[in-house]
Motif scaffolding. Structure first.
Motif: not given
Ligand SMILES: Nc1ncnc2c1ncn2[C@@H]1O[C@H](COP(=O)(O)OP(=O)(O)OP(=O)(O)O)[C@@H](O)[C@H]1O
Ligand SMILES: [Mg+2]
Length: 329
Positions: A53, A260, A266, A284
């Motif tokens: 992230p 996320y 993703a 994110s």
């Protein structure tokens, strides 16, 4: 009613990296191609580096934080997909901006019975007779100015415009929300707020389009795991259409991947957002089971889970989007 005061967070160790060079861009070229081609492109990514992230800032954006172009600025959280994270993003960005010194009004433009202003952030009607409690519905039918439908909440600096029981009528009644009347209502408001955030409903009807016409900036929340590429394309086209006809100043400030998790999927979601909104920051908001519980306490997650990832992720995004109030470069 006791008031919660929001302030800065203590320094955190788990803040996300802000990157401008994101190899996920290499996925954009293969989106929509055969699975093997996409898988091969994914295999070329460094899982730990590229899919963790993070907050991506397009190189075209220049300096961050972006400037506050106020005296007043309007954002709309929009995505016609249900459960994308529009309401969560509206509340948590609002809470983060309040902690940075801004005063924020959220307009609940969701037609669903269970919405932000009925379930989560409640208006304070203390001392106001029932027949004098106004809502966005009254505003969009021209019965009340926006300030008459703007209420205090239990958070100092956060105001809410409730949706009202019959907001759905706006979608089919030609008398409701004509010609960007939300924009007019916001412009005519004299309330002492710096930022208005419109929490749009899960449909690309009159209310979402009114939100886009009224806004300076768009935030697109997108639930990771529920990517609908054609819906995202349609949303991008709708935003471009509003830019071409009615609101040329509108810009897409950020796409927020809610829930996320670090996965190849993703990565596909991130690349799709990058493709459709090349001018936007891509952020994110990590998956956090404590998000749902905040609504039960009628408080932002920032208050109920100040040390959690949701608080820190939205705090960081808020500080990329705006400087602390009053700060000069
Ligand atoms: N980062 C997150 N981690 C885990 N759950 C989340 C996260 N963000 C949002 N959620 C949950 O996902 C659900 C949908 O979020 P939210 O209500 O904000 O979406 P929405 O786009 O406003 O939905 P609707 O289209 O119905 O208005 C909620 O149950 C919320 O608690
Ligand atoms: Mg919502």
């Amino acid at each position: 009613m006791t008031m919660t005061v929001l302030g800065p967070l203590p320094a955190r160790s788990d803040v996300l990296d802000v990157v401008r060079d994101w190899r996920i861009d290499s996925l954009i070229e293969v989106l929509g191609q055969e699975k093997e081609v996409v898988d091969a492109a994914l295999a070329r990514l460094d899982y730990n580096r590229d899919l963790r992230p993070q907050l991506f800032v397009p190189p075209s954006l220049g300096e961050v934080p972006l400037a506050f172009t106020g005296p007043h600025s309007t954002y709309v959280c929009v995505n016609q997909k249900g459960g994308a994270g529009k309401t969560t993003t509206s509340v948590e960005l609002a809470a983060a901006w309040i902690a940075m010194g801004y005063t924020v009004r959220i307009i609940d433009a969701d037609t669903q019975d269970a919405s932000l202003s009925t379930e989560w952030i409640l208006p304070n009607y203390e001392g106001i007779a029932e027949h004098e409690r106004y809502s966005l519905t009254d505003v969009l039918f021209g019965r009340q100015p926006l300030d008459e439908a703007t209420y205090e909440t239990s958070i100092r600096g956060l105001y809410i415009v409730p949706s009202g029981d019959h907001l759905g009528a706006v979608e089919y009644d030609p008398a409701g929300a004509r010609d960007g009347s939300l924009r007019k209502a916001i412009r005519q408001s004299k309330a002492d707020v710096d930022i208005t955030i419109i929490d749009a409903p899960p449909a690309l009807g009159k209310l979402s389009v009114n939100g886009l016409i009224a806004a300076d900036q768009v935030i697109v929340p997108l639930k990771v795991g529920a990517l609908d590429k054609s819906a995202l394309r349609k949303l991008a086209e709708t935003i471009r259409a509003v830019q071409e006809d009615g609101n040329p100043e509108l810009r897409v400030a950020a796409g927020v991947m809610t829930g996320y998790d670090r996965s190849n999927y993703a990565g596909i979601v991130a690349a799709t957002l990058r493709r459709d909104f090349p001018e936007a920051i891509v952020a994110s908001a990590r998956r956090n089971v404590r998000v749902a519980a905040a609504a039960e306490d009628h408080l932002p997650v920032r208050v109920t889970d100040p040390k959690g990832t949701t608080t820190s992720d939205y705090d960081q995004l808020a500080r990329l989007l705006l400087p602390v109030k009053g700060a000069t470069r």
